[in-house]
Design an enzyme around this catalytic site. Structure first.
Site, PDB file in Angstrom:
ATOM      1  N   SER B  96     -15.252 -71.210  11.628  1.00 14.38           N
ATOM      2  CA  SER B  96     -16.285 -71.112  10.391  1.00 14.38           C
ATOM      3  C   SER B  96     -15.679 -69.946   9.592  1.00 14.38           C
ATOM      4  O   SER B  96     -16.003 -68.873   9.935  1.00 14.38           O
ATOM      5  CB  SER B  96     -17.641 -71.020  10.599  1.00 14.38           C
ATOM      6  N   LYS B 171     -20.122 -76.273   5.419  1.00 15.49           N
ATOM      7  CA  LYS B 171     -20.661 -75.491   6.850  1.00 15.49           C
ATOM      8  C   LYS B 171     -21.584 -74.517   6.240  1.00 15.49           C
ATOM      9  O   LYS B 171     -22.643 -74.291   6.623  1.00 15.49           O
ATOM     10  CB  LYS B 171     -19.317 -75.006   7.641  1.00 15.49           C
TER      11      LYS B 171
END
Lengths: 295, 295
Positions: B96, B171
Site C-alpha cells: 500500500s 486503497k
C-alpha cells in the site's frame, strides 16, 4: 382497537396516522391554528379544540411534532394534554427531540397518572409511507408491551433501548453515525474522483470489504448519480446534530467529527442546499476541492 | 504454474507466499539484510542475492513491502528488479503506497519492457492467512487477466479499478472511509454511553437501519467489549491516512474529516496506543470525555 389522539400531522405524521386508521383505530387530533386535512377527515379523523380535549377522549396519545418546545407546548402547556389526562393514558412522543428534557417531560406525565414512552423514528418519509420505520423506544417494559401493537402498525425494527429518554439518546446516536458515515463516503469517493479513478468501480470494490455501509451503498450512489432530491433534508439533519452538540455540551462530551459534519451541512445551507438530501454534504467538500465527483 | 519472485515476507507477505507455494508455484525471493524464514525455506522457497537476481529468474514478481521508498528501492534501485527484468515479466506491487509515485514506477517498468499492476489489499493479517483479501487493481486489462489466477490464490474480491495507480487510489479511498466510519461509530456509541443508554442495545438498533456498517458491527463490538488487540494497527492506519493527506495536498483537495481522524489516531499513539487495533480511536475521544464506553 383503541381511541388514539394523534397530534402532529406533517410529512411524517400524516401517513403514520393513515396506517393507524387503516388498521381500525379511531383517531382524534388537534390542529394548531389550522383545519384538518380533507383526506384524513374523510377517513374519519375528528379534530378537537385543544390537546386537553384530545386527552379527555383518548386512551393513547401520539405526538409527532418538530422540536422540543413543540412537545412541551402540546403536552404540558395551557390547554395541553396534561390538563385533560385520564389515569393510565399512554403518551407516546415519536418526535425527535432532546433526550434530557424528555426525561423531565416523562416525569411530569407519570406524576400526573399517565404512562410515557419516547419513541423517535428513523427511515424518513419513505419509511413512514411504507410503514417500515425504525422505532427506538425509551420507557418501562410494561408500557412498551402495551404500545407494541400500535407501533407495529407504523414500523418494522422496534427496539426498547432503556428507560425514559433512551429512545431519544439512541436516535441522536443514530443521526451522529449517519452524518459521519455520509462524510466518510463523501471524502473517500471525492478523493478517488479527484485522483482520477472511476468512482463507480471504487464504490463497488469498497462495498465488498470493511468499508461497507448502507450509506456507501445508498448515499454513495446518490453522490455518483448526482441525485440530491430528499430523502432526508439537510435542514433536518442540522436540527438533529444541533441536538447532539447541545446534549454533548451538557454531558461534558467532545464530538469533533459531529461538529465538523455540522459545519459542512451549514456550508451546504449557505449555498442554497438546506433542502438537498443529506448526501449533498459532499457538495460542501466539492466546493472546497473545486471538483465534482465523476467530472 | 509459474516461477514467481516474491519480495517482502512480513506479517502479510509470509502467508500470501505460503498460499502461492501450496498452489504449486515455484517461489524465489530476496531477503534484505537477513536470512530466509525456515518454514518458507522448508516449503521450497529459495533466497537469491538481489532483486535483480530474482528478476532474472521469475516470470511474475510480487512486492509486498512497507512503503513507497521500499518499492522504489526494490524495483528501481541499484541491483533492483529493473536491472534484471526480462521482456514481458509481470510486476505486481501489492504494497500500500502512494498513488502518484505508483504511476511513475509503472512507467519505468513498462518502458523497460515489463508489465505492471498495482494491487494493494485490504483485510489485514486475517485476510492474508485465510486467503480472503480484497484486492484493488490498477493497470491494463490484459495484465489483469494474466495476474488473476495468481491473485485468486490470495484473495476473494478482486476488482480492476482502472489504469496504473487506480488500485492504490482505491486503497487510499478505502482507508479514508474505514477511518471515518470508525469515528462515526465511536462518536455515536460514546454519546449513547455518556448519556446513560445501554450501548449494546443502541448498537443493535442502529444495525437495523441507515446507520448500518460493517465497522459498526465489528469495531462497535470491540469498543463495547474493550478488545483492542489488533486486528489492524493504528500505526498502519496512520501511515495510510498520511498517504491520503499527502496525496490530497498534491491534488488540491480538502479532507477535513480525514485530517481529524488522523489527529485522533495521533492522540492514541501519544498514549501508547500505536499498536492498538484501529477501533481504539474511540479511546482518544474517551480521554477527552473523561468517560469510557459502558462505564
Amino acid at each position: 382497537m383503541s381511541k388514539i389522539g394523534f397530534i402532529g400531522l406533517g410529512i411524517m405524521g400524516r401517513p403514520m396516522a393513515g396506517h393507524l386508521m387503516a388498521a381500525g383505530h379511531e383517531l382524534v387530533t388537534y390542529v394548531k391554528g389550522g383545519s384538518l386535512n380533507n383526506e384524513l377527515a374523510e377517513k374519519g379523523m375528528v379534530a378537537l379544540d385543544s390537546p386537553k380535549a384530545v386527552a379527555e377522549q383518548a386512551e393513547i396519545i401520539i405526538t409527532m411534532v418538530p422540536d422540543t418546545p413543540d412537545v412541551e407546548e402540546v403536552l404540558l402547556g395551557e390547554q395541553g394534554v396534561i390538563e385533560g389526562l385520564k389515569p393510565g393514558t399512554l403518551v407516546i412522543d415519536m418526535s425527535s427531540i432532546a433526550p434530557i428534557p424528555t426525561q423531565a417531560i416523562a416525569k411530569r406525565i407519570t406524576d400526573a397518572g399517565g404512562e410515557f414512552l419516547d419513541a423517535p423514528v428513523s427511515g424518513g418519509e419513505g419509511g413512514a409511507i411504507n410503514a417500515a420505520l425504525t422505532i427506538m423506544v425509551g420507557g418501562p417494559e410494561a408500557s412498551f408491551q402495551r404500545a407494541l401493537p400500535v407501533l407495529e402498525v407504523m414500523g418494522k425494527t422496534i427496539t426498547l433501548i432503556g428507560d425514559h429518554g433512551a429512545g431519544q439518546i439512541c436516535k441522536v446516536a443514530n443521526q451522529i453515525v449517519v452524518a459521519l458515515t455520509i462524510q466518510a463516503t463523501a471524502e473517500g469517493l471525492l478523493f478517488a474522483s479527484k485522483a482520477g479513478a472511476d468512482v463507480s468501480k471504487v464504490r463497488e470494490a469498497l462495498l465488498g470489504g470493511l468499508a461497507q455501509s448502507k450509506i456507501l451503498d445508498v448515499h454513495g450512489e446518490r453522490m455518483i448519480n448526482r441525485t440530491f432530491d430528499p430523502g432526508f433534508r439537510i435542514r433536518l439533519h442540522q436540527k438533529d446534530l444541533n441536538l447532539a452538540l447541545e446534549s454533548a455540551r451538557t454531558l461534558d462530551l467532545s464530538l469533533p467529527g459531529t461538529a465538523n459534519a455540522q459545519q459542512l451541512f451549514q456550508g451546504c445551507a449557505a449555498n442554497g442546499g438546506a433542502d438537498w438530501d443529506h448526501a449533498g454534504l459532499v457538495r460542501a467538500l466539492e466546493e472546497l476541492a473545486n471538483h465534482e465527483i465523476g467530472s
